[in-house]
Motif scaffolding. Structure first.
Motif, PDB file in Angstrom:
ATOM      1  N   GLY A 260       1.108  -1.759   6.650  1.00 52.38           N
ATOM      2  CA  GLY A 260      -0.014  -2.093   6.960  1.00 52.38           C
ATOM      3  C   GLY A 260      -0.619  -3.322   5.869  1.00 52.38           C
ATOM      4  O   GLY A 260       0.075  -2.660   4.570  1.00 52.38           O
ATOM      5  N   ARG A 261      -1.098  -3.960   5.568  1.00 54.12           N
ATOM      6  CA  ARG A 261      -1.404  -4.868   4.702  1.00 54.12           C
ATOM      7  C   ARG A 261      -3.223  -5.184   4.742  1.00 54.12           C
ATOM      8  O   ARG A 261      -3.849  -4.658   5.847  1.00 54.12           O
ATOM      9  N   TYR A 262      -3.870  -5.990   4.170  1.00 52.62           N
ATOM     10  CA  TYR A 262      -5.017  -6.420   4.301  1.00 52.62           C
ATOM     11  C   TYR A 262      -6.034  -5.055   4.250  1.00 52.62           C
ATOM     12  O   TYR A 262      -5.597  -4.444   3.124  1.00 52.62           O
ATOM     13  N   GLU A 263      -6.880  -5.450   4.514  1.00 51.27           N
ATOM     14  CA  GLU A 263      -7.814  -4.345   4.595  1.00 51.27           C
ATOM     15  C   GLU A 263      -8.201  -3.140   5.617  1.00 51.27           C
ATOM     16  O   GLU A 263      -7.896  -1.927   4.882  1.00 51.27           O
TER      17      GLU A 263
ATOM     18  N   TYR B 292      -6.256   7.236  -3.561  1.00 51.04           N
ATOM     19  CA  TYR B 292      -6.539   5.966  -4.131  1.00 51.04           C
ATOM     20  C   TYR B 292      -6.207   4.651  -3.219  1.00 51.04           C
ATOM     21  O   TYR B 292      -6.146   5.243  -2.050  1.00 51.04           O
ATOM     22  N   VAL B 293      -6.654   3.815  -2.877  1.00 50.31           N
ATOM     23  CA  VAL B 293      -6.684   2.749  -2.344  1.00 50.31           C
ATOM     24  C   VAL B 293      -5.245   1.500  -2.915  1.00 50.31           C
ATOM     25  O   VAL B 293      -5.319   1.346  -3.793  1.00 50.31           O
ATOM     26  N   LEU B 294      -4.827   1.058  -2.159  1.00 52.17           N
ATOM     27  CA  LEU B 294      -3.383  -0.007  -2.557  1.00 52.17           C
ATOM     28  C   LEU B 294      -3.357  -0.935  -1.884  1.00 52.17           C
ATOM     29  O   LEU B 294      -4.225  -0.430  -1.041  1.00 52.17           O
ATOM     30  N   THR B 295      -2.701  -1.516  -2.001  1.00 52.92           N
ATOM     31  CA  THR B 295      -2.000  -3.135  -1.326  1.00 52.92           C
ATOM     32  C   THR B 295      -1.824  -2.920  -0.171  1.00 52.92           C
ATOM     33  O   THR B 295      -1.642  -3.821   0.153  1.00 52.92           O
ATOM     34  N   GLY B 296      -0.765  -1.768   0.009  1.00 55.48           N
ATOM     35  CA  GLY B 296       0.039  -2.234   1.061  1.00 55.48           C
ATOM     36  C   GLY B 296       0.308  -0.760   1.005  1.00 55.48           C
ATOM     37  O   GLY B 296       0.574   0.012   0.217  1.00 55.48           O
ATOM     38  N   GLY B 297       1.168  -0.329   2.535  1.00 57.53           N
ATOM     39  CA  GLY B 297       1.474   0.558   2.866  1.00 57.53           C
ATOM     40  C   GLY B 297       3.218   0.498   2.647  1.00 57.53           C
ATOM     41  O   GLY B 297       3.503   1.734   2.769  1.00 57.53           O
TER      42      GLY B 297
ATOM     43  N   SER C  67      -1.922   5.455   4.943  1.00 57.09           N
ATOM     44  CA  SER C  67      -3.120   5.245   5.670  1.00 57.09           C
ATOM     45  C   SER C  67      -3.946   6.242   4.446  1.00 57.09           C
ATOM     46  O   SER C  67      -3.982   7.667   4.076  1.00 57.09           O
TER      47      SER C  67
ATOM     48  N   LEU D  60       0.526   9.520   7.547  1.00 58.80           N
ATOM     49  CA  LEU D  60       0.101  10.460   6.172  1.00 58.80           C
ATOM     50  C   LEU D  60      -0.882   9.626   5.376  1.00 58.80           C
ATOM     51  O   LEU D  60      -0.861   8.354   4.887  1.00 58.80           O
ATOM     52  N   SER D  61      -0.769   9.663   3.983  1.00 56.98           N
ATOM     53  CA  SER D  61      -1.488   9.071   2.430  1.00 56.98           C
ATOM     54  C   SER D  61      -0.722   9.986   1.420  1.00 56.98           C
ATOM     55  O   SER D  61      -0.103  10.995   1.522  1.00 56.98           O
ATOM     56  N   ILE D  62      -0.369   9.166   0.642  1.00 56.32           N
ATOM     57  CA  ILE D  62       0.194   9.475  -0.835  1.00 56.32           C
ATOM     58  C   ILE D  62      -0.475  10.036  -1.372  1.00 56.32           C
ATOM     59  O   ILE D  62      -0.483  10.478  -2.789  1.00 56.32           O
ATOM     60  N   GLY D  63      -2.378  10.065  -1.516  1.00 54.28           N
ATOM     61  CA  GLY D  63      -3.439  10.505  -2.859  1.00 54.28           C
ATOM     62  C   GLY D  63      -4.630   9.480  -2.180  1.00 54.28           C
ATOM     63  O   GLY D  63      -4.461   8.401  -1.543  1.00 54.28           O
TER      64      GLY D  63
HETATM   65  C1  4FV Z   1      -2.100   4.448   1.755  1.00 51.97           C
HETATM   66  C2  4FV Z   1      -2.234   5.289   0.137  1.00 51.97           C
HETATM   67  C3  4FV Z   1      -3.042   3.074   0.913  1.00 51.97           C
HETATM   68  C4  4FV Z   1      -5.325   1.272   2.462  1.00 51.97           C
HETATM   69  C5  4FV Z   1      -5.237  -0.578   2.831  1.00 51.97           C
HETATM   70  C6  4FV Z   1      -3.495  -0.503   2.102  1.00 51.97           C
HETATM   71  C7  4FV Z   1      -3.667   0.924   1.688  1.00 51.97           C
HETATM   72  C8  4FV Z   1      -4.219  -1.109   2.449  1.00 51.97           C
HETATM   73  N1  4FV Z   1      -1.649   3.864   2.151  1.00 51.97           N
HETATM   74  N2  4FV Z   1      -1.321   6.216   1.229  1.00 51.97           N
HETATM   75  N3  4FV Z   1      -3.678   5.754   0.186  1.00 51.97           N
HETATM   76  N4  4FV Z   1      -3.003   2.203   2.247  1.00 51.97           N
HETATM   77  O1  4FV Z   1      -3.963   3.351  -0.255  1.00 51.97           O
HETATM   78  O2  4FV Z   1      -1.286   5.749   2.333  1.00 51.97           O
HETATM   79  O3  4FV Z   1      -3.446  -1.735   3.732  1.00 51.97           O
END
Ligand code: 4FV
Length: 245
Positions: free
Chosen positions: A113-116, A136-141, A87, A131-134
């Motif tokens: 994860g997916r969705y919100e 920014y917000v992606l669409t999934g884990g 996340s 853990l986070s890779i950065g």
């Molecule tokens: C993320 C990140 C990321 C958030 C909601 C997946 C998204 C959606 N995870 N590093 N940056 N996750 O953006 O790890 O479900």
């Protein structure tokens, strides 16, 4: 490296894990990665993995039940598993963490994860690491899991061709990598630095260390804060300063 992944899009992994170094590493039995469809751990005929957020708001939240059921099935023993959720709110993943995970004897389990978002009780009750890779917000884990699996797997002894040991590479040093060149010696009017054609390995090592330090000073001075310079490095840093006068 033994790891399992829980996702509603297993195909994403099959594509990436069946190419290149990771494919060879699996064939050589150096890494053992299993991908599972989270929907296989649902109990309803619609194989539901998400629901509306308590408190309202946009988007859907992933239900806790399928994750708990999956972990129970994959490895009910908390002591020999290490559950990782992904996340933007997680701890920033980096090379140091990759090195640490590459020596982890326990089974790694990535929850994608997916969705919100994923119901918070999954993190509270199941996760050993978030853990986070950065930022920014992606669409999934899925992509963050693959990034981490890739960075960790290549540190497993034998995964990288023996000519390339992870130890000799930059971030393992803690600074940026030096510039790399290959044939032709001149391209588009751009020449390869003479020293690299000299065959003098001592001079080449010195040049590479100096250019790695120069890049780090220019692009990532923050890395130098936690980097201990050798006496030789200090001489090189003075030269770099003089060069920029
Ligand atoms: C993320 C990140 C990321 C958030 C909601 C997946 C998204 C959606 N995870 N590093 N940056 N996750 O953006 O790890 O479900």
């Amino acid at each position: 490296m033994k790891c399992d992944v829980l996702t509603i899009f297993p195909e994403i992994f099959n594509a990436y894990l069946s190419e290149g170094m990771l494919k060879r590493a699996s064939q050589k039995g150096l890494i053992d990665i299993h991908v599972h469809n989270l929907r296989d751990y649902t109990k309803d005929k619609h194989r539901t993995v998400d629901d509306y957020p308590y408190g309202g708001g946009s988007g859907m939240v992933m239900k806790p039940d399928p994750f708990f059921a999956a972990i129970e099935a994959l490895n009910p023993e908390p002591l020999n598993r290490r559950v990782i959720t992904l996340s933007p709110a997680g701890k920033q993943f980096n090379q140091e963490m990759a090195l640490e995970l590459s020596t982890e004897p326990r089974q790694l389990i990535f929850l994608c994860g997916r969705y919100e978002a994923v119901d918070e009780r999954v993190r509270i009750a199941l996760a050993d690491d978030e853990l986070s890779i950065g930022d920014y917000v992606l669409t999934g884990g899925e992509l963050p899991s693959l990034v981490i699996i890739d960075a960790v797997a290549r540190l497993i002894p034998g995964v990288l061709g023996d000519e390339h040991s992870a130890e000799i590479e930059s971030f393992s040093w803690g600074i940026l990598d030096y510039p790399h060149y290959t044939r032709p010696p001149e391209f588009e009017g751009l020449k390869v630095p003479e020293v690299l054609l000299s065959g003098n390995h001592k001079d080449i090592e010195r040049w590479r260390r100096k250019e790695a330090l120069r890049r780090t000073v220019l692009r990532r001075p923050d890395l130098l804060e936690k980097f201990s310079l050798t006496e030789e490095d200090k001489k090189l840093m003075n030269e770099i300063k003089e060069d920029s006068q």
